[in-house]
Structures are given as C-alpha cells and as structure tokens.
Design an enzyme around this catalytic site. Structure first.
Site, PDB file in Angstrom:
ATOM      1  N   CYS A   1       0.806  -1.226   0.000  1.00 33.54           N
ATOM      2  CA  CYS A   1       0.000   0.000   0.000  1.00 33.54           C
ATOM      3  C   CYS A   1       0.838   1.275   0.000  1.00 33.54           C
ATOM      4  O   CYS A   1       0.315   2.356  -0.239  1.00 33.54           O
ATOM      5  CB  CYS A   1      -0.928   0.023   1.216  1.00 33.54           C
ATOM      6  SG  CYS A   1      -1.616  -1.582   1.631  1.00 33.54           S
TER       7      CYS A   1
ATOM      8  N   GLU B   1      -3.090   4.696  13.390  1.00 37.52           N
ATOM      9  CA  GLU B   1      -2.822   5.943  12.663  1.00 37.52           C
ATOM     10  C   GLU B   1      -3.208   7.155  13.497  1.00 37.52           C
ATOM     11  O   GLU B   1      -2.515   8.173  13.500  1.00 37.52           O
ATOM     12  CB  GLU B   1      -3.573   5.962  11.333  1.00 37.52           C
ATOM     13  CG  GLU B   1      -3.277   7.209  10.489  1.00 37.52           C
ATOM     14  CD  GLU B   1      -3.826   7.125   9.085  1.00 37.52           C
ATOM     15  OE1 GLU B   1      -4.613   6.194   8.797  1.00 37.52           O
ATOM     16  OE2 GLU B   1      -3.475   7.984   8.250  1.00 37.52           O
TER      17      GLU B   1
ATOM     18  N   LYS C   1     -10.750   6.767   1.128  1.00 40.74           N
ATOM     19  CA  LYS C   1     -11.036   5.343   0.912  1.00 40.74           C
ATOM     20  C   LYS C   1     -12.488   5.042   1.326  1.00 40.74           C
ATOM     21  O   LYS C   1     -13.039   4.028   0.891  1.00 40.74           O
ATOM     22  CB  LYS C   1     -10.089   4.460   1.722  1.00 40.74           C
ATOM     23  CG  LYS C   1      -8.624   4.515   1.232  1.00 40.74           C
ATOM     24  CD  LYS C   1      -7.754   3.548   2.011  1.00 40.74           C
ATOM     25  CE  LYS C   1      -6.311   3.567   1.507  1.00 40.74           C
ATOM     26  NZ  LYS C   1      -5.616   4.834   1.817  1.00 40.74           N
TER      27      LYS C   1
ATOM     28  N   HIS D   1      -9.915   0.801  -1.342  1.00 38.30           N
ATOM     29  CA  HIS D   1      -8.465   0.778  -1.143  1.00 38.30           C
ATOM     30  C   HIS D   1      -7.797   0.406  -2.457  1.00 38.30           C
ATOM     31  O   HIS D   1      -7.954  -0.721  -2.917  1.00 38.30           O
ATOM     32  CB  HIS D   1      -8.128  -0.239  -0.048  1.00 38.30           C
ATOM     33  CG  HIS D   1      -6.720  -0.189   0.440  1.00 38.30           C
ATOM     34  ND1 HIS D   1      -5.753   0.638  -0.082  1.00 38.30           N
ATOM     35  CD2 HIS D   1      -6.097  -0.891   1.439  1.00 38.30           C
ATOM     36  CE1 HIS D   1      -4.629   0.464   0.564  1.00 38.30           C
ATOM     37  NE2 HIS D   1      -4.802  -0.456   1.488  1.00 38.30           N
TER      38      HIS D   1
ATOM     39  N   PHE E   1       0.998  -3.245   4.083  1.00 37.24           N
ATOM     40  CA  PHE E   1       1.236  -4.599   4.583  1.00 37.24           C
ATOM     41  C   PHE E   1       2.736  -4.807   4.655  1.00 37.24           C
ATOM     42  O   PHE E   1       3.472  -4.461   3.743  1.00 37.24           O
ATOM     43  CB  PHE E   1       0.678  -5.629   3.591  1.00 37.24           C
ATOM     44  CG  PHE E   1      -0.743  -6.005   3.813  1.00 37.24           C
ATOM     45  CD1 PHE E   1      -1.606  -6.117   2.731  1.00 37.24           C
ATOM     46  CD2 PHE E   1      -1.248  -6.273   5.067  1.00 37.24           C
ATOM     47  CE1 PHE E   1      -2.935  -6.467   2.915  1.00 37.24           C
ATOM     48  CE2 PHE E   1      -2.570  -6.631   5.269  1.00 37.24           C
ATOM     49  CZ  PHE E   1      -3.408  -6.723   4.169  1.00 37.24           C
TER      50      PHE E   1
END
Lengths: 315, 416
Positions: free
Chosen positions: B166, B317, B338, B343, B402
């Site tokens: 990502c 986050e 998103k 995503h 990831f």
C-alpha cells in the site's frame, strides 16, 4: 567520524551471503575462484523440460534471527534467504536501528508452490476454472496466509521485523539489478543525511516449478538458483572492510547482463547482481584490488558500483 | 538550498471517476463508488462488493497518434490500460509534450506489484496445456508499468519501481522528489497502479479476514474511523503525477499546480498485517515528511489518512497523528477518501496525493463518509460527511502498507 565523503565513498562494514556454494562470503569467494559448481539434481525439476539441476541453498537456519519461531511459516523462500543474509551483514554492530535504513531488491512475487493447487483443482469445472466452485468448495481449501507470503515486499518486512529496523526503506524491483538498485538507494540515504548506516541487498529464489516454467518460456538456458546477499554500509569513517560508491559516469565498461556465475550457482533472479557485488567487496578487502561491478537488466539502466579496499585513516 | 519541486500535471482513473476532475467532484459530493462486483460472478463469495474503476478501453488510438502502436505488446490487461490513461491525462495537463527535451533528464518512478493473469486466461491454459507468451510474462513483472512509461516518454533518465504494497506509489513519488532535488533529472513521471478485484484476490483477502462483508449495503461498507468498521473494500485504479524542478517548469512556462514539499518514510518492524498500537511507525514517517518540508506541525491544515478501516490501522494511525502533530492535531482536518473509493493498494498513495493537490488548489477538503459512530480510539478533527471549504496551505497524505512500510507526503499550495 560521521561525514560524507566528497568523492561518494561509503564504508562496507559488514556482509552476508548465502548461495549454493555456501553460507559465508569467504567460502563462496574461494569456491567461485576455484571453479566449483554448486548445482545438483533437483527432484522438483526432474520431470520438467530444461535443466533438472538447481543451485539450492541448504537450510538455512533462521533461529539466530527469528523473533518468533512460528513466523517461519509466513516466510516464503526469498524472505528466509534475506533474513539470514541481512542478519549476517548487520552482525553485532552497535547501530541505532531506529534510523538504520533498509533497502531490499526483490523479484516477482514468489509463485505459490502449489499451495493454491487444491483450491484451484476443486474449482475446476467442465469449461475450466469455475468461479462458483472457487467460491464454494475451493474457498476453504485456499491457504489464508498465501497472500501474505507472496507479496514482493515480504522480504523487506520480515527483515525489518526480526532485526528491529525502523528507518528509511524500500523494496525495489529491477530484475538481476534489483540488489544494486537497493544499494544505490542506500547510498543516497547516506549521502543526503537520512541515515548514517544502511543495510542493502537482495534475495530471490527461482527454484520452483512456476519460476522454471516462466524462465524457460522467456528463453533462459541456465539452471535455477537462489541466494541472499547483503551489505552493511556506513558514512561513519573507519568502519569498513572495504568501501564502495556508485561509479561516476561515463561508465567505460560495456553494459551487460550480470556476470554472476549462473553456471556455478544457478540463476539467482533479483539477487544475481548482489551476489557479485558482495563477492567483489570481499575481494577488494582481501586482495587490495578495486573492482567494478556492472549490472543491467532489460528495462533497467545499467548500474555500476566501484568497490575498493578500505581507506587508510590518517595517523 | 534544496530546489523546489512542483506538480505540473496529474492523471487518475479511479472507482470515483475516469479522470482527476470527475474523481474530485465525486469525492467532494460524498458519493460512494463501492458496488456489487461486476467483473466476475461473485455470487457465493463471502465478499461480493468492490470499488471497480471504469475500463478506459484500448490505448491503441492514442499510441497510434504517437507512432507507438508497437507498445501495445506491453499492454495486456486492465492494469496497463489504467496506467496509460492516467499517464495520458497527466501529460496533457502538463503540456510537457511536444517540447524539445533531453530524454536522459526524464525520470520514471512507479509503485506497482506483480500482475496476475485473469482466471479466464488461467482456465484456458489449464484446458489446453498452453504456456504464456514471453511478452505476457514480461507484462506481469512489477516493473512493467515503469518500462511501459519509459518507452512511451522516451525517457532515459533514472528509473525505479517500488513494491511495498500500500505504500508503493507514495514511496515512488518520494523517490522522484529526491531524484529531482539531487539533480539526477529535471522532470519525473511518478505514480502507481493496481488492480485487485479478481476471484483469487477476493478469496485470499477474505480468508485473511481483512475485507468488509457488508455485501447488502455496499455504500456503507467503507467506514474509516467508525466504531463499527469491519475491514476494507478492494478497489483499483491508477494515479500519475508530472513533477519538475521549479526552474524547469518556469523556463517552459508551465502552469504550476502545487508544490511537492516533503517526503518521509519508516518501517514499523512490528507485524506483517497489523500496525503498532502506539502508532510509532506512522509518527516517524509523518515527522520525517514535515522535517523534510521544513514545516511545523501547526502548518498542516488537512491530513488525507491512510484510513483503511481495519480494526488496527485506524487507531494506530490516530495515535501516530497525535504523536507527530502534538496539540496541532486538534487543528488539522482529517478524512479518508477510501471511504468512497475503496483501497487502491499500490495506487492509493498516488491517487491520494492527487486528492491533496486538488485540496490545496481548491481550498476545500473532501469528506470521509460513513463515520456514523466515531471510534473513541480515533479521536481526530474529522471532516465529516460533507466537504468543507478551508484556508489550506499544506496537506499531508499517509500510506501504510502490509509488511510495515510507511510513507507520508506533503503537498503545498503554490504561491510562487
């Protein structure tokens, strides 16, 4: 002394290398010079067209570096090779891992080793693969960890997790030159002040049916292989067994595919160029000779790295 | 003194629109692009929803107009078509062509993962025992979009492909920024592309438990920071930026859209799928980006969050934002787009950088929809369900991948 060298040199403070000829740089370098061959008949490839020999790495033993033993099942072959090579390169150097940079050259996603085979077979209908069957009986047969094992950045992820590295990072594609791309990124971080220490290298394995099929289809004649190779680089002077820099243009050597000895250790994919660079660093350190490593890959501009003996420090 | 790096062109194909303006308009309208999957028969799959991008169709006509139809051999699938459509829009806006230029001074930096042949192709081969063509195999490699763009542009400058899930295109844009500042190039084309809505990916990610299963209410499935979030929605798309040094842009009279003023990245060194609860990796990336941009935290007016609405990511986050910005976190608007377009994985960094560029240009911030019950662990100054007009000089966009790679970019209003 933490200072940028005006001529672009950084010190090579550590190295790690494992391939079909061994798991330490000295052994591999000696065997390469002696012309030894690390290829052996591979049962996986025997029923396939093309070479039935491969350059496999024994093991490797991950225990010195694994934080959690159970994580091994998350690790595809490139991740395992990377962890050992990068772990060896880092060694016991007292480096601040919160700012240690980490750059890994990666290949294609490791093809699954038949783990999804059962799911795909269950989804086979009269017209081929049937989405309804995949959603039904196939789904429960699909390994839930497979997506995590096969992302190309997993080698970077596992190295950072198990070695506790938090700094600048990247997973770089570039074919056989991927490792040198990683090294060039590390050099930029060191020269531009984003890190004082950096680990850079590559790991890959082409010893599987899917990779072998694809390699043959693309005209490769060499045997498959696997390797992990890494260097610990620093701008802190006086740390090095050797030193290296990006060779300033013009590159007077003709560009060519990596001269990595595929006939001795097999085609190591994204790690091919890096194997050569680590061996060159060892050679520079032990013989006092400057080496030039030039690697290119279709679609990737040639990269050239100069490796020299360590700089003598002023008395 | 670091040269200033500016944005002169943008292109995007997303679930929300076929170009940048359509995407921006849809986002500011709070319109969800999440629907029932149409690309394959998802009946019976545990997840049957996704955010599909409209297929832009063949690039043959465009390539023919450039005398480059031979490059069609490098475009085999939707991923290639999306990438070329975004590139075309970015080039058109930048006015970069046809301008006399030095090809060795043009860089290409892309974020991309390996492609996968579609199920129908796999099925055909299984039946016939056929092998893929060599050019098909080359098109599956992660660096295929990079090679394609370089060929279209005739670019002979630095070239790189990042594959950090990502974070891929965020890091690619950061790489371009660094290359331009270093003087390795005058112009860089940077971005990302990803296509993930296929039966294998849906099966794989749903087996991980990562995807929302709100199949009955697809437009309510993407719920960043909401207490009842249950996983992300797979999307697809492409985003491309044309970046230049200020000097190069001014010399050719280019319209400057915004400034790319900072980049920072870090590793979590935590777990493969989860982020550390204290948000330390996110904090490190954001702090590095702000330091790189020479901005105090109080300068940030808007954060386009990574906001993937997994249980762990959003709270992690949030913790990272508070640690990085301190008290200034209470003043920065936050939303995750998103919530509307799903995503885009390797493409999300580039597309969301484009969103932030539009934000500083338009002086408006897009909403984050479906935030019906904010999670107390995600206490931020949420934009809410409607776009807001704001006075905005600097926007920050986050991408956390990831494997634990984090990337943050700072986009700044161009005032000359």
């Amino acid at each position: 002394m933490d200072r940028v060298n005006p001529d672009g040199w950084v010190d090579v403070a550590g190295w790690g290398l494992l391939c079909a000829l061994g798991a330490d740089v000295s052994t591999v370098a000696a065997k390469l010079r002696a012309g030894e061959v690390g290829l052996s008949v591979d049962a996986l490839l025997e029923r396939m067209p093309g070479p039935s020999v491969a350059g496999r790495v024994d093991g490797p033993d991950l225990r010195p570096w694994l934080l959690r033993r159970k994580d091994k099942k998350l690790m595809a072959r490139p991740s395992q090779l990377a962890l050992v090579a990068f772990g060896e390169a880092l060694g016991t150097h007292a480096v601040d891992r919160s700012t240690l940079a980490l750059h890994v050259g990666v290949g294609r996603e490791p093809p699954d080793q038949g783990q999804a085979q059962a799911a795909l077979m269950a989804a086979a209908g009269p017209q081929g693969l049937d989405e309804t069957l995949l959603a039904g009986p196939g789904r429960d047969l699909y390994p839930p960890l497979l997506p995590l094992q096969t992302l190309p950045n997993m080698a970077l992820a596992h190295v950072s997790i198990h070695l506790g590295i938090h700094g600048e990072n990247g997973a770089w594609a570039g074919g056989a030159a991927a490792g040198l791309v990683a090294v060039s990124e590390a050099l930029h971080d060191l020269r531009e002040g984003r890190a004082s220490w950096a680990l850079a290298g590559a790991a890959d394995s082409t010893v599987d049916r899917g990779s072998q099929r694809d390699r043959l289809r693309q005209g490769a004649a060499s045997a498959p292989g696997e390797a992990g190779a890494a260097l610990l680089l620093t701008r802190v002077r006086g740390q090095g067994r050797a030193r290296l820099r990006l060779a300033p243009p013009p590159i007077t050597h003709p560009s060519s595919v990596a001269h990595a000895p595929a006939d001795q250790i097999g085609d190591c994919g994204a790690a091919a160029g890096m194997v050569e660079l680590v061996v060159a660093a060892h050679c520079a350190a032990t013989t006092g000779e400057t080496q030039l490593v030039v690697v290119s890959d279709p679609g990737q501009a040639p990269l050239a790295v100069e490796v020299a003996p360590p700089e003598p420090l002023p008395v | 003194m670091k040269p200033r790096i500016v944005i002169t062109g943008m292109g995007a194909v997303t679930p929300s629109g076929a170009n940048v303006q359509e995407t921006w308009t849809a986002l500011c309208s709070g319109r969800s692009a999440v629907r029932r999957i149409t690309r394959f028969d998802a009946t019976g799959f545990p997840v049957s929803i996704g955010a599909e991008a409209q297929d832009p169709g063949s690039a043959e006509a465009w390539l023919a107009s450039r005398g480059q139809t031979h490059l069609l051999t490098q475009v085999h699938d939707l991923k290639g078509r999306l990438a070329l459509a975004a590139l075309r829009e970015a080039l058109d806006q930048s006015g970069l062509e046809p301008v006399p230029r030095r090809p060795e001074r043009i860089a290409v930096c892309m974020g991309s993962e390996a492609a996968r042949p579609d199920l129908a192709v796999i099925a055909t081969r299984m039946r016939a025992g056929a092998l893929p063509a060599p050019e098909e195999l080359a098109a599956l490699a992660p660096d295929a979009p990079t090679r394609l763009f370089a060929a279209v542009l005739g670019a002979q400058g630095p070239r790189s492909t990042t594959s950090t899930a990502c974070t891929s295109s965020s890091q690619a844009i950061g790489e371009a920024l660094l290359a331009l500042r270093r003087g390795d190039a005058d112009v860089a084309v940077a971005g990302g592309v990803d296509v993930l809505i296929d039966p294998i990916m849906v099966t794989g990610f749903s087996r991980l438990g990562a995807l929302s299963t709100r199949n009955a209410t697809p437009d309510a499935a993407s719920r960043p920071f909401d207490r009842n979030r249950d996983g992300f929605v797979l999307g697809e798309g492409a985003g491309v930026l044309v970046l230049e040094t200020e000097a190069h842009a001014r010399a050719r009279g280019a319209d400057i859209l915004a400034e790319l003023s900072g980049f920072g990245c870090s590793c979590n060194a935590w777990r493969i799928t989860d982020s550390p609860p204290d948000g330390r990796g996110a904090r490190q990336a954001m702090e590095a980006a702000l330091t790189d941009a020479r901005l105090a935290p109080s300068a940030v007016g808007y954060i386009n969050a990574h906001g993937t609405y997994t249980s762990m990511n959003d709270s992690s986050e949030t913790a990272g934002i508070h640690r990085a910005l301190g008290s200034a976190a209470d003043q920065a608007w936050v939303s995750s787009t998103k919530s509307m377009m799903g995503h885009l994985v390797a493409a999300c960094g580039a597309v969301e950088a484009i969103v932030c560029t539009q934000a500083v240009r338009s002086q408006a911030v897009p909403p984050g929809i479906n935030l019906d019950e904010p999670d107390p662990a995600c206490a931020l100054r949420h934009v809410g369900s409607a776009a807001r007009e704001v006075s905005l000089n600097h926007a920050l966009t986050n991408a956390f991948g990831f494997g634990g790679s984090n990337g943050s970019l700072v986009l700044s209003r161009w005032t000359g």
